[in-house]
Scaffold this active site. Structure first.
Site, PDB file in Angstrom:
ATOM      1  N   LYS A   1      13.346  11.508  15.611  1.00 13.39           N
ATOM      2  CA  LYS A   1      13.162  10.137  15.124  1.00 13.39           C
ATOM      3  C   LYS A   1      12.150  10.117  13.997  1.00 13.39           C
ATOM      4  O   LYS A   1      11.329  11.032  13.862  1.00 13.39           O
ATOM      5  CB  LYS A   1      12.681   9.207  16.252  1.00 13.39           C
ATOM      6  CG  LYS A   1      11.334   9.571  16.919  1.00 13.39           C
ATOM      7  CD  LYS A   1      10.094   9.088  16.232  1.00 13.39           C
ATOM      8  CE  LYS A   1       8.823   9.422  17.029  1.00 13.39           C
ATOM      9  NZ  LYS A   1       7.593   9.400  16.200  1.00 13.39           N
TER      10      LYS A   1
ATOM     11  N   ASP B   1       7.132   7.545  24.137  1.00 15.62           N
ATOM     12  CA  ASP B   1       8.264   7.507  23.202  1.00 15.62           C
ATOM     13  C   ASP B   1       9.605   7.772  23.886  1.00 15.62           C
ATOM     14  O   ASP B   1      10.647   7.658  23.251  1.00 15.62           O
ATOM     15  CB  ASP B   1       8.094   8.582  22.106  1.00 15.62           C
ATOM     16  CG  ASP B   1       7.191   8.119  20.984  1.00 15.62           C
ATOM     17  OD1 ASP B   1       6.843   6.915  20.946  1.00 15.62           O
ATOM     18  OD2 ASP B   1       6.845   8.963  20.129  1.00 15.62           O
TER      19      ASP B   1
HETATM   20  O1  C5P Z   1       2.601   8.750  26.293  1.00 12.87           O
HETATM   21  P1  C5P Z   1       2.255  10.068  25.690  1.00 12.87           P
HETATM   22  O2  C5P Z   1       1.907  11.092  26.720  1.00 12.87           O
HETATM   23  O3  C5P Z   1       3.268  10.556  24.717  1.00 12.87           O
HETATM   24  O4  C5P Z   1       0.947   9.800  24.828  1.00 12.87           O
HETATM   25  C1  C5P Z   1       0.105  10.837  24.389  1.00 12.87           C
HETATM   26  C2  C5P Z   1      -1.257  10.259  24.069  1.00 12.87           C
HETATM   27  O5  C5P Z   1      -1.175   9.391  22.933  1.00 12.87           O
HETATM   28  C3  C5P Z   1      -1.836   9.386  25.163  1.00 12.87           C
HETATM   29  O6  C5P Z   1      -2.584  10.139  26.052  1.00 12.87           O
HETATM   30  C4  C5P Z   1      -2.708   8.410  24.398  1.00 12.87           C
HETATM   31  O7  C5P Z   1      -3.934   9.008  24.104  1.00 12.87           O
HETATM   32  C5  C5P Z   1      -1.978   8.251  23.087  1.00 12.87           C
HETATM   33  N1  C5P Z   1      -1.127   7.042  23.059  1.00 12.87           N
HETATM   34  C6  C5P Z   1      -1.702   5.780  22.983  1.00 12.87           C
HETATM   35  N2  C5P Z   1      -0.905   4.671  22.943  1.00 12.87           N
HETATM   36  C7  C5P Z   1       0.443   4.784  22.943  1.00 12.87           C
HETATM   37  C8  C5P Z   1       1.048   6.057  22.986  1.00 12.87           C
HETATM   38  C9  C5P Z   1       0.232   7.167  23.042  1.00 12.87           C
HETATM   39  O8  C5P Z   1      -2.931   5.650  22.985  1.00 12.87           O
HETATM   40  N3  C5P Z   1       1.195   3.669  22.889  1.00 12.87           N
END
Ligand code: C5P
Length: 293
Positions: free
Chosen positions: A15, A138
């Site tokens: 993406k 995501d």
């Molecule tokens: O959800 P995911 O594990 O992909 O996110 C990785 C990191 O990115 C999270 O630990 C957080 O620090 C940050 N993040 C965030 N807000 C989001 C998505 C990700 O702060 N909406």
């Protein structure tokens, strides 16, 4: 053999965020986002075959681990839907890791969707979304694909009308960016209202024409911690009439084009100056191709 499911092959698409604004921080530590996301022709391929146990192989040895999101997705679906069967999974990577192109998240969504079919597990779109959200912010988007407005932490997905096809030049400087690091380098005065991105979503819904790039509120924090990303951004901008954007939390830089020829020309000029360069087309899923499309 009786009851054997035929092998199943699924694409896990990359993406780009055509626009991404961080609008605030939540009590759970994540950030609230407003983003328009677009799936691309560039894809990993997940192949699933009948096997007694759950096994996983990946073409990239660094990702060939039992905590790969594909394996976690399989275990989650198996326990939520009381599946007792195994399978062997092979992931052929084309999307670079930690690049902002959603590769790992897309692999996880593809595993959920494909295994739901392969095991006949009976999860609905909303069941799959709940599991997707647990795997990563995501992941839900990739159950919808196409051009979508994404809000909240990433779990509120609204499919938009398909805009005109577009070609994207992707340039990855080869120095990975950890999403968590980019978010923690962001300061609250860099948050924005989300209005620019919502306006873009409206214009896509309205006339289906927009192939423009919006804004990415993570660029300032990425550039502070990743010098190579900033250099790559400046280079791509200079070759693409000043129009470039970072994909997600980066460091891949994206330039958009209405024609394949001009995208190929920019890619040609970047070759040898950036370690990884590709041209990808926007991709809209066919009806039934994805569980929530
Ligand atoms: O959800 P995911 O594990 O992909 O996110 C990785 C990191 O990115 C999270 O630990 C957080 O620090 C940050 N993040 C965030 N807000 C989001 C998505 C990700 O702060 N909406």
């Amino acid at each position: 053999m009786a009851g054997m499911s035929p092998a199943l092959r699924a694409h896990a698409r990359a993406k780009v965020n055509l626009s991404l604004e961080v609008v605030g921080r939540r009590d759970d530590g994540y950030h609230d986002l407003v983003s328009v996301m677009q799936t691309l022709s560039l894809a990993d391929t997940l192949t699933i075959e009948e096997a007694a146990e759950l096994t996983f192989y990946c073409s990239d040895s660094e990702l060939d681990t039992s905590d790969n999101l594909v394996v976690r997705a399989a275990r989650l679906l198996r326990s939520r839907c009381n599946v007792s069967r195994g399978c062997s999974m092979y992931l052929q990577k084309e999307i670079p890791a930690s690049a902002g192109l959603g590769g790992g998240s897309s692999d996880a969504a593809a595993a959920l969707a494909a295994l739901n079919t392969f095991w006949n597990a009976g999860a609905t779109c909303s069941d799959l979304c709940a599991m997707a959200e647990e795997l990563g912010s995501d992941v839900p988007f990739f159950l919808y694909g196409g051009t979508s407005l994404v809000r909240g932490r990433g779990e509120k997905v609204t499919r938009l009308r398909d805009p005109r096809p577009a070609w994207y030049v992707l340039a990855n400087p080869g120095v990975p960016a950890r999403t968590a690091d980019v978010f923690s380098a962001l300061s609250p005065d860099e948050w924005t209202s989300g209005e620019a991105t919502l306006a873009m979503a409206m214009s896509i819904s309205g006339d289906g024409r927009s192939t423009l790039l919006g804004v990415n509120g993570l660029e300032p924090s990425l550039f502070r911690i990743n010098r190579e990303a900033k250099e790559c951004f400046d280079l791509v901008s200079s070759l693409a009439s000043g129009r470039a954007i970072v994909a997600g939390s980066g460091p891949t830089v994206v330039a958009g084009s209405d024609t394949e020829e001009s995208a190929m020309e920019i890619a040609r000029l970047l070759t040898g100056r950036v370690p990884w360069v590709r041209v990808a087309r926007s991709h809209s899923p066919a009806p039934g191709e994805l569980p929530c499309a």
